[in-house]
Scaffold this motif. Structure first.
Motif, PDB file in Angstrom:
ATOM      1  N   ASP A  53       1.536  -5.792 -52.078  1.00  0.00           N
ATOM      2  CA  ASP A  53       0.245  -6.019 -51.425  1.00  0.00           C
ATOM      3  C   ASP A  53      -0.700  -6.846 -52.289  1.00  0.00           C
ATOM      4  O   ASP A  53      -1.487  -7.649 -51.773  1.00  0.00           O
ATOM      5  CB  ASP A  53      -0.420  -4.678 -51.078  1.00  0.00           C
ATOM      6  CG  ASP A  53       0.274  -3.950 -49.933  1.00  0.00           C
ATOM      7  OD1 ASP A  53       1.109  -4.582 -49.260  1.00  0.00           O
ATOM      8  OD2 ASP A  53      -0.011  -2.758 -49.723  1.00  0.00           O
ATOM      9  N   LEU A  54      -0.633  -6.652 -53.598  1.00  0.00           N
ATOM     10  CA  LEU A  54      -1.495  -7.427 -54.489  1.00  0.00           C
ATOM     11  C   LEU A  54      -1.088  -8.894 -54.523  1.00  0.00           C
ATOM     12  O   LEU A  54      -1.890  -9.766 -54.827  1.00  0.00           O
ATOM     13  CB  LEU A  54      -1.454  -6.829 -55.901  1.00  0.00           C
ATOM     14  CG  LEU A  54      -2.146  -5.463 -56.040  1.00  0.00           C
ATOM     15  CD1 LEU A  54      -1.838  -4.840 -57.398  1.00  0.00           C
ATOM     16  CD2 LEU A  54      -3.650  -5.591 -55.829  1.00  0.00           C
ATOM     17  N   GLY A  55       0.190  -9.153 -54.238  1.00  0.00           N
ATOM     18  CA  GLY A  55       0.653 -10.511 -54.001  1.00  0.00           C
ATOM     19  C   GLY A  55       0.767 -11.427 -55.206  1.00  0.00           C
ATOM     20  O   GLY A  55       0.853 -12.647 -55.044  1.00  0.00           O
ATOM     21  N   VAL A  56       0.785 -10.861 -56.396  1.00  0.00           N
ATOM     22  CA  VAL A  56       0.885 -11.685 -57.608  1.00  0.00           C
ATOM     23  C   VAL A  56       2.240 -11.475 -58.293  1.00  0.00           C
ATOM     24  O   VAL A  56       2.981 -12.429 -58.534  1.00  0.00           O
ATOM     25  CB  VAL A  56      -0.257 -11.365 -58.593  1.00  0.00           C
ATOM     26  CG1 VAL A  56      -0.087 -12.179 -59.883  1.00  0.00           C
ATOM     27  CG2 VAL A  56      -1.610 -11.639 -57.953  1.00  0.00           C
ATOM     28  N   SER A  57       2.532 -10.231 -58.612  1.00  0.00           N
ATOM     29  CA  SER A  57       3.777  -9.886 -59.310  1.00  0.00           C
ATOM     30  C   SER A  57       4.877  -9.577 -58.303  1.00  0.00           C
ATOM     31  O   SER A  57       4.614  -9.302 -57.123  1.00  0.00           O
ATOM     32  CB  SER A  57       3.563  -8.666 -60.210  1.00  0.00           C
ATOM     33  OG  SER A  57       2.397  -8.793 -60.994  1.00  0.00           O
ATOM     34  N   SER A  58       6.108  -9.616 -58.776  1.00  0.00           N
ATOM     35  CA  SER A  58       7.256  -9.135 -58.006  1.00  0.00           C
ATOM     36  C   SER A  58       7.855  -7.952 -58.743  1.00  0.00           C
ATOM     37  O   SER A  58       7.847  -7.918 -59.976  1.00  0.00           O
ATOM     38  CB  SER A  58       8.319 -10.230 -57.872  1.00  0.00           C
ATOM     39  OG  SER A  58       7.812 -11.350 -57.180  1.00  0.00           O
ATOM     40  N   TRP A  59       8.347  -6.974 -58.007  1.00  0.00           N
ATOM     41  CA  TRP A  59       8.971  -5.819 -58.645  1.00  0.00           C
ATOM     42  C   TRP A  59      10.477  -5.988 -58.688  1.00  0.00           C
ATOM     43  O   TRP A  59      11.071  -6.691 -57.862  1.00  0.00           O
ATOM     44  CB  TRP A  59       8.608  -4.505 -57.945  1.00  0.00           C
ATOM     45  CG  TRP A  59       8.963  -4.414 -56.486  1.00  0.00           C
ATOM     46  CD1 TRP A  59       8.157  -4.713 -55.420  1.00  0.00           C
ATOM     47  CD2 TRP A  59      10.217  -3.989 -55.919  1.00  0.00           C
ATOM     48  NE1 TRP A  59       8.827  -4.511 -54.235  1.00  0.00           N
ATOM     49  CE2 TRP A  59      10.089  -4.058 -54.510  1.00  0.00           C
ATOM     50  CE3 TRP A  59      11.429  -3.559 -56.469  1.00  0.00           C
ATOM     51  CZ2 TRP A  59      11.123  -3.713 -53.640  1.00  0.00           C
ATOM     52  CZ3 TRP A  59      12.475  -3.213 -55.603  1.00  0.00           C
ATOM     53  CH2 TRP A  59      12.317  -3.287 -54.214  1.00  0.00           C
ATOM     54  N   ILE A  60      11.087  -5.343 -59.682  1.00  0.00           N
ATOM     55  CA  ILE A  60      12.543  -5.207 -59.762  1.00  0.00           C
ATOM     56  C   ILE A  60      12.815  -3.728 -59.985  1.00  0.00           C
ATOM     57  O   ILE A  60      12.366  -3.147 -60.976  1.00  0.00           O
ATOM     58  CB  ILE A  60      13.144  -6.042 -60.908  1.00  0.00           C
ATOM     59  CG1 ILE A  60      12.911  -7.537 -60.675  1.00  0.00           C
ATOM     60  CG2 ILE A  60      14.637  -5.756 -61.048  1.00  0.00           C
ATOM     61  CD1 ILE A  60      13.414  -8.425 -61.804  1.00  0.00           C
ATOM     62  N   GLY A  61      13.509  -3.093 -59.050  1.00  0.00           N
ATOM     63  CA  GLY A  61      13.779  -1.658 -59.140  1.00  0.00           C
ATOM     64  C   GLY A  61      15.161  -1.394 -59.706  1.00  0.00           C
ATOM     65  O   GLY A  61      16.136  -2.028 -59.290  1.00  0.00           O
TER      66      GLY A  61
END
Length: 305
Positions: A133-141
């Motif tokens: 939602d913040l639209g800057v970072s991408s996550w890796i799970g």
């Protein structure tokens, strides 16, 4: 692995914990420029190669300063501290951090049958959504199933090295994937050494780590080799996984009974413990296969078993 090794600026939170410590060691071994955020009053000691920033995780200005010019934020916090991620994730967005590894490090959150049984699996989803939602970072799970060393020390796979007991779920023959703490750190470190064109394919995706694809009977066989014993030296029992799941749902069930639900499901066919087809390509990451017997031998010596 690609011939050009990328060195990234990586911030680690929880660097002195069960999973944080091996991640820190692996990041340093891979040559990443590593920064640790730690709270005031912490007694943790870190190698001289680590940049250390001390401050409250809730202090956004402090966290943003610590994350300035960083490529990756790895959150290695305990399961009882998930909410601590919120200000850290928000600060990462303000600082323009490209990748966040949130507190996952468990079983497969994408598996519907597992999620239906283990409600805690769903607790992690809001943090991934916040990142998106913040639209800057991408996550890796990270999916790694219960850590091997940790689980064997506590007898959580049903194999108790000191007592020489083996408690199988059903027939003990269902195979699943299991990852050592060391391999979790190594895999993350080597992933973040990949070129951006390759690493970017993991954006907002789960990555599946694995040291061994084995059953409870395989663990017992390795334990017998490590201890120089045979089946007659062990007390071997079995329990229905369905009975374990049912008992955990009873109102009188304690925390231990509920926790063991996860282990019963890992060794139960069709509940996501077997993700062997999804495991990352370790050959491309430059990581050799691990030796279960060697690990078991070390644990036998450590435990005096």
């Amino acid at each position: 692995m690609a011939s050009t090794k990328n060195i990234r600026n990586i911030v680690l939170v929880g660097a002195n914990g069960t999973i944080g410590a091996p991640i820190l060691s692996a990041l340093l071994a891979a040559g990443h420029k590593t920064t640790v955020l730690t709270r005031p009053g912490s007694n943790a000691k870190f190698p001289s190669a680590v940049t250390v920033h001390v401050g409250a995780y809730s202090d956004e200005d402090f966290v943003v300063r610590g994350l300035k010019d960083q490529d990756v934020l790895i959150l290695a916090l305990g399961f009882n501290a998930y909410d601590v991620q919120i200000p850290l994730i928000k600060a990462a967005a303000k600082a323009g951090v490209s990748y966040i590894v949130p507190c996952e490090f468990g079983s497969d959150p994408t598996h519907p049958k597992l999620n239906a049984e283990i409600q805690m699996m769903n607790v992690k989803a809001p943090f991934r959504k916040l990142i998106e939602d913040l639209g800057v970072s991408s996550w890796i799970g990270v999916v790694n199933n219960p850590w091997v060393e940790f689980s064997i020390r506590l007898g959580l796979y049903g194999i108790d090295l000191k007592k020489r007991t083996a408690a199988f779920y059903d027939n003990g023959e269902v195979k699943a994937n299991f990852t050592t703490l060391t391999r979790v750190g190594e895999t993350l470190a080597n992933m973040f050494a990949l070129p951006e064109a390759v690493l970017s394919k993991f954006k907002n995706e789960f990555v599946y780590f694995s040291s061994f694809y084995v059953s409870q009977r395989d663990f017992l066989a390795s334990a017998m080799r490590a201890t120089g014993t045979t089946e007659k030296d062990w007390t071997i029992t079995s329990v229905s996984s369905d009975q374990v799941l049912q008992a955990a749902k009873e109102p009188s069930a304690d925390l231990t009974a509920r926790m063991m639900t996860l282990f019963a499901l890992v060794f139960k066919e069709g509940y996501g413990g077997d993700y062997n087809s999804k495991v990352v390509d370790y050959e491309k990451l430059g990581l050799p296969a691990e030796d279960l017997d060697a690990l078991m031998g070390r644990l036998v010596r450590e435990l005096g078993a």
